[in-house]
Design a protein around this motif. Structure first.
Motif, PDB file in Angstrom:
ATOM      1  N   MET A 150      -9.770  -3.781  -0.846  1.00  0.00           N
ATOM      2  CA  MET A 150      -8.355  -3.968  -0.540  1.00  0.00           C
ATOM      3  C   MET A 150      -7.642  -2.616  -0.502  1.00  0.00           C
ATOM      4  O   MET A 150      -6.772  -2.387   0.336  1.00  0.00           O
ATOM      5  N   ALA A 151      -8.055  -1.728  -1.422  1.00  0.00           N
ATOM      6  CA  ALA A 151      -7.436  -0.408  -1.452  1.00  0.00           C
ATOM      7  C   ALA A 151      -7.818   0.398  -0.217  1.00  0.00           C
ATOM      8  O   ALA A 151      -7.000   1.124   0.339  1.00  0.00           O
ATOM      9  N   ARG A 201      -3.518 -10.187   3.730  1.00  0.00           N
ATOM     10  CA  ARG A 201      -2.094  -9.911   3.561  1.00  0.00           C
ATOM     11  C   ARG A 201      -1.840  -8.404   3.515  1.00  0.00           C
ATOM     12  O   ARG A 201      -0.954  -7.893   4.204  1.00  0.00           O
ATOM     13  N   VAL A 202      -2.643  -7.695   2.709  1.00  0.00           N
ATOM     14  CA  VAL A 202      -2.449  -6.248   2.584  1.00  0.00           C
ATOM     15  C   VAL A 202      -2.777  -5.547   3.904  1.00  0.00           C
ATOM     16  O   VAL A 202      -2.066  -4.636   4.338  1.00  0.00           O
ATOM     17  N   MET A 233     -11.179  -5.244  -5.032  1.00  0.00           N
ATOM     18  CA  MET A 233     -10.011  -4.368  -5.189  1.00  0.00           C
ATOM     19  C   MET A 233     -10.209  -3.067  -4.411  1.00  0.00           C
ATOM     20  O   MET A 233      -9.277  -2.556  -3.787  1.00  0.00           O
ATOM     21  N   ASP A 256      -7.088 -14.413   1.623  1.00  0.00           N
ATOM     22  CA  ASP A 256      -5.641 -14.366   1.849  1.00  0.00           C
ATOM     23  C   ASP A 256      -5.038 -13.079   1.305  1.00  0.00           C
ATOM     24  O   ASP A 256      -4.143 -12.493   1.913  1.00  0.00           O
ATOM     25  N   SER A 274       1.719  -2.139  -6.271  1.00  0.00           N
ATOM     26  CA  SER A 274       1.031  -0.893  -5.923  1.00  0.00           C
ATOM     27  C   SER A 274       0.385  -0.989  -4.540  1.00  0.00           C
ATOM     28  O   SER A 274       0.013   0.020  -3.964  1.00  0.00           O
ATOM     29  N   PHE A 275       0.255  -2.212  -4.008  1.00  0.00           N
ATOM     30  CA  PHE A 275      -0.244  -2.356  -2.638  1.00  0.00           C
ATOM     31  C   PHE A 275       0.897  -2.440  -1.632  1.00  0.00           C
ATOM     32  O   PHE A 275       0.676  -2.747  -0.462  1.00  0.00           O
ATOM     33  N   GLY A 276       2.106  -2.235  -2.100  1.00  0.00           N
ATOM     34  CA  GLY A 276       3.236  -2.188  -1.191  1.00  0.00           C
ATOM     35  C   GLY A 276       3.805  -3.540  -0.804  1.00  0.00           C
ATOM     36  O   GLY A 276       4.599  -3.639   0.121  1.00  0.00           O
ATOM     37  N   LEU A 315      -0.022  -6.178   6.411  1.00  0.00           N
ATOM     38  CA  LEU A 315       1.194  -5.477   6.001  1.00  0.00           C
ATOM     39  C   LEU A 315       1.170  -4.022   6.465  1.00  0.00           C
ATOM     40  O   LEU A 315       2.153  -3.500   6.974  1.00  0.00           O
ATOM     41  N   HIS A 316      -0.001  -3.376   6.287  1.00  0.00           N
ATOM     42  CA  HIS A 316      -0.027  -1.935   6.552  1.00  0.00           C
ATOM     43  C   HIS A 316      -0.538  -1.588   7.939  1.00  0.00           C
ATOM     44  O   HIS A 316      -0.210  -0.548   8.472  1.00  0.00           O
ATOM     45  N   ARG A 353       7.558   1.797  -0.024  1.00  0.00           N
ATOM     46  CA  ARG A 353       6.663   0.644  -0.041  1.00  0.00           C
ATOM     47  C   ARG A 353       5.538   0.805   0.977  1.00  0.00           C
ATOM     48  O   ARG A 353       4.427   0.342   0.753  1.00  0.00           O
ATOM     49  N   ARG A 395       2.948   2.975  -0.645  1.00  0.00           N
ATOM     50  CA  ARG A 395       2.126   2.214  -1.590  1.00  0.00           C
ATOM     51  C   ARG A 395       1.159   1.332  -0.820  1.00  0.00           C
ATOM     52  O   ARG A 395       1.574   0.486  -0.034  1.00  0.00           O
ATOM     53  N   GLY A 396      -0.114   1.513  -1.070  1.00  0.00           N
ATOM     54  CA  GLY A 396      -1.096   0.705  -0.368  1.00  0.00           C
ATOM     55  C   GLY A 396      -1.471   1.310   0.975  1.00  0.00           C
ATOM     56  O   GLY A 396      -2.626   1.296   1.345  1.00  0.00           O
TER      57      GLY A 396
END
Lengths: 318, 344
Positions: free
Chosen positions: B175-176, B123-124, B172, B119, A223-225, B127-128, B93, B96-97
């Motif tokens: 992170m979101a 990472r998230v 969380m 970490d 869900s975080f891609g 990624l975005h 993808r 998402r996130g």
């Protein structure tokens, strides 16, 4: 602070090694005494006179009471002195030094082959459940468990060694005579050795991968891609490898007994071959030394595994 | 001079006629059946219903994360005007996130146990947002401070098992929020937490909505919690929408017999008699399959008439922004209700 806790743990485990090894040596010592036949009759032949037997027994200290023999052996062993082989009259420390490398090499190659195959196969079986990779794993598992290693050894020697001549059909070529001939002489037994444990480790990895992949954090990762490949190979595999590591530790024991069999079938001059020869020749000091060494090796490997555990899993602290 | 658009501004999320099926032995379960709703920027919509009502499946469907053999059979999902169902896997993808983030029910096991908090956060973020390691680290610290985590530098090197449940939920949320999404789906974000932490988390979500204008879908079985935070509410039952509207309207003047029964079955403090029994809805939630004709709540409904089991009611608009799927909604609204609304 954690390092010192780990250090304390290692010291504790090493101290625990002492009673384990005492047990191992006592057991092997008494088992050998219980077994029929003696080194003396083997050395002198069955035509020897009673007087000659007595004389040799006295010379080898075999006329002493059991515990006297055991403790004098133990006292020497603690100083790294395992005595002479009854049969060849070569110091045992020297014999073992020559043979240990072969067995270690065989085991290390076998473990590397096992992991190189088991990890991708176990992951594939878990991610493509009930499809081709999964069926392949199931087939290998059944085959690996049901085919005895000496049988597959002989068949493979015949096929690959004699018919196709891809590998040496037996015998050992030391690395000093070239890397390729050397590898040709060890690769087949190493592969068979790997195959024995491959099934077990792959199945274990498959099961724990399935368990981890169904956990919340994998779905949360999606869900975080985060890409599926990263979730499987990084997140899930690291988690799934923790229980698998225990099984790998246990298979080292199976591997040692497999080495005994395969070194005999392939006439490789390893510890296993030394052990089997010693059994047939009633070469008691060699037997005792090798058995104790194998016991020591087994406990040490499991200590490494437990230390590896704490590195993979931050929840485990000692 | 610009011409003002004639149409209202585009909604952030538009779910229309969403249907999600789960095939199981011999029949198909319609886990979500013809559900539609829209969400504007900065708006919080509560998805309310019992277990098995399809609220979690709806939120997973929005992210296209329905696990096979389940699948989205039909419907439309538009996020910022983009059709999510036709996006390729890579583009999805990134949504998402990046565009839509999700906070899930069990914070403690939503984090990878063998990776540090830092970490996982970086990472998230990387990624975005495509940041460098150092920039992502700074961003992660900023995110942790924003969710009021003290000494974030220390938390970064800790593992999830070293944090409390409430702390994990803050991580969380950080992170979101870090990749700056426009929509957050919070699936029962407070259920596993104790009441004081629940309040803090709700307050935090509300703050983030006000500060960054994110839209929030707040999934919960707990109407009391939803009433504290949501602007609008959608009541689901066995995969179908029963009623929707502004939260105050739905909770003070529920139109659907199911909503009324649900509100009436809520225990509250200060009841006149100490041992007053909480009214329950008789029967149990059916497994929604093709065999069910008519209103899916009919078998348990106190106001059922013959027509209810013959024909499936459609969502009919009522009042300001509301809608209800009940044949007798109008008629029942006029009659004084035996069932009282919730005290908020």
């Amino acid at each position: 602070m954690q390092i010192s806790a780990l250090g304390r743990y290692i010291i504790k485990r090493l101290l625990l090694l002492i009673p384990v090894l005492l047990g191992v040596s006592l057991l092997s010592f008494s088992l050998i005494k219980l077994a029929p036949g003696s080194a003396v009759t083997y050395m002198l032949g069955d035509q020897a006179s009673e007087a000659m037997v007595r004389a040799l027994e006295r010379q080898l200290n075999l006329d002493q009471p059991f515990f006297t023999q055991y403790f004098s052996w133990l006292a020497n062993a603690l100083q790294g002195e395992f005595g002479m082989s009854f049969v060849t009259q070569i110091p045992i420390t020297e014999l073992i030094a020559q043979r240990l490398a072969v067995t270690l090499e065989l085991s290390v190659i076998a473990i590397v082959i096992t992991l190189l195959i088991a990890i991708p196969l176990g992951v594939a079986a878990a991610t493509k459940q009930n499809r081709l990779p999964d069926h392949t794993v199931r087939f290998i598992a059944v085959a690996g468990v049901s085919i005895p290693d000496f049988w597959s050894g002989i068949i493979l020697i015949f096929l690959l060694g004699v018919q196709f001549q891809w590998v040496a059909p037996g015998g050992y070529t030391p690395i000093s005579e070239g890397l390729l001939p050397h590898l040709r002489s060890v690769i087949l037994p190493a592969c068979i050795l790997a195959f024995i444990n491959l099934a077990l480790i792959t199945r274990m990895l498959r099961a724990s991968m399935l368990d981890v992949l169904s956990q919340n954090f994998i779905q949360a990762g999606r869900s975080f891609g985060i890409a599926e490949r990263e979730l499987v190979w990084r997140d899930a595999l690291k988690n799934a490898f923790i229980p698998t590591l225990t099984v790998i530790g246990l298979t080292i024991g199976i591997m040692l007994s497999g080495a005994v069999m395969l070194e005999t079938v392939f006439s490789l001059p390893g510890l296993g071959k030394l052990l089997v020869d010693a059994v047939f020749q009633r070469d008691i000091p060699v037997l005792q030394a090798v058995l104790t060494l194998i016991g020591c090796f087994y406990v040490l490997v499991n200590l490494f595994i437990d230390v590896g555990y704490s590195m993979l899993d931050p929840r485990i602290r000692f | 001079m610009t011409v003002a658009p004639l149409t209202p501004p585009q909604p952030l999320l538009e779910v229309s006629n969403l249907c999600v099926d789960f095939p199981s032995e011999g029949h198909t379960v319609f886990a979500v059946d013809d559900v539609s709703f829209t969400l504007a920027q900065g708006e919080i919509t509560g998805l309310v219903g019992e277990s098995g009502s399809g609220k979690s499946v709806t939120s997973m469907a929005i992210l296209r994360l329905i696990q096979p053999p389940g699948k989205i059979r039909s419907g439309k999902l538009r996020f910022e005007g983009q059709d999510l169902l036709t996006l390729d896997d890579d583009a999805m993808r990134r949504v998402r996130g990046g565009g839509i983030a999700m906070i899930s029910q069990n914070p403690a096991n939503s984090l990878n146990p063998v990776m540090t908090v830092g970490d996982q956060l970086t990472r998230v973020i990387r990624l975005h947002l495509g940041l460098s390691r150092q920039e992502a680290y700074e961003e992660a610290l900023r995110g942790l401070r924003q969710v009021e985590i003290h000494s974030p530098e220390r938390r970064m090197v800790q593992y999830p098992h070293e944090l409390s449940g409430g702390m994990c939920q803050r991580v969380m949320i950080a992170m979101a929020m870090a990749p700056k999404p426009r929509l957050i789906i919070a699936d029962e974000p407070t259920t596993a937490l104790d009441v004081t932490v629940q309040k803090q988390i709700i307050h935090l979500l509300d703050q983030l909505r006000q500060r960054h204008g994110v839209g929030v879908i707040f999934v919960s079985h707990d109407i009391a919690v939803v009433s504290q935070i949501a602007d609008k509410v959608l009541v689901l039952y066995a995969g179908r929408a029963m009623e929707q509207g502004l939260v105050n309207q739905v909770l003070t003047a529920p139109r659907h017999p199911y909503t009324r029964a649900l509100l009436a079955s809520m225990p509250y403090l200060g009841a006149s008699k100490l041992r007053q029994r909480v009214p329950v809805i008789p029967g149990h939630v059916p497994n929604p399959t093709a065999a069910i004709k008519g209103c899916i709540f009919a078998p348990r409904c106190a106001h059922r008439i013959d027509a209810c089991t013959a024909e499936r009611p459609v969502m009919v608009p009522v009042g300001n922004q509301g809608a209800v799927a009940c044949l007798r909604a109008e008629e029942l609204a006029e009659a004084p209700s035996r069932l009282t609304g919730v005290r908020i």
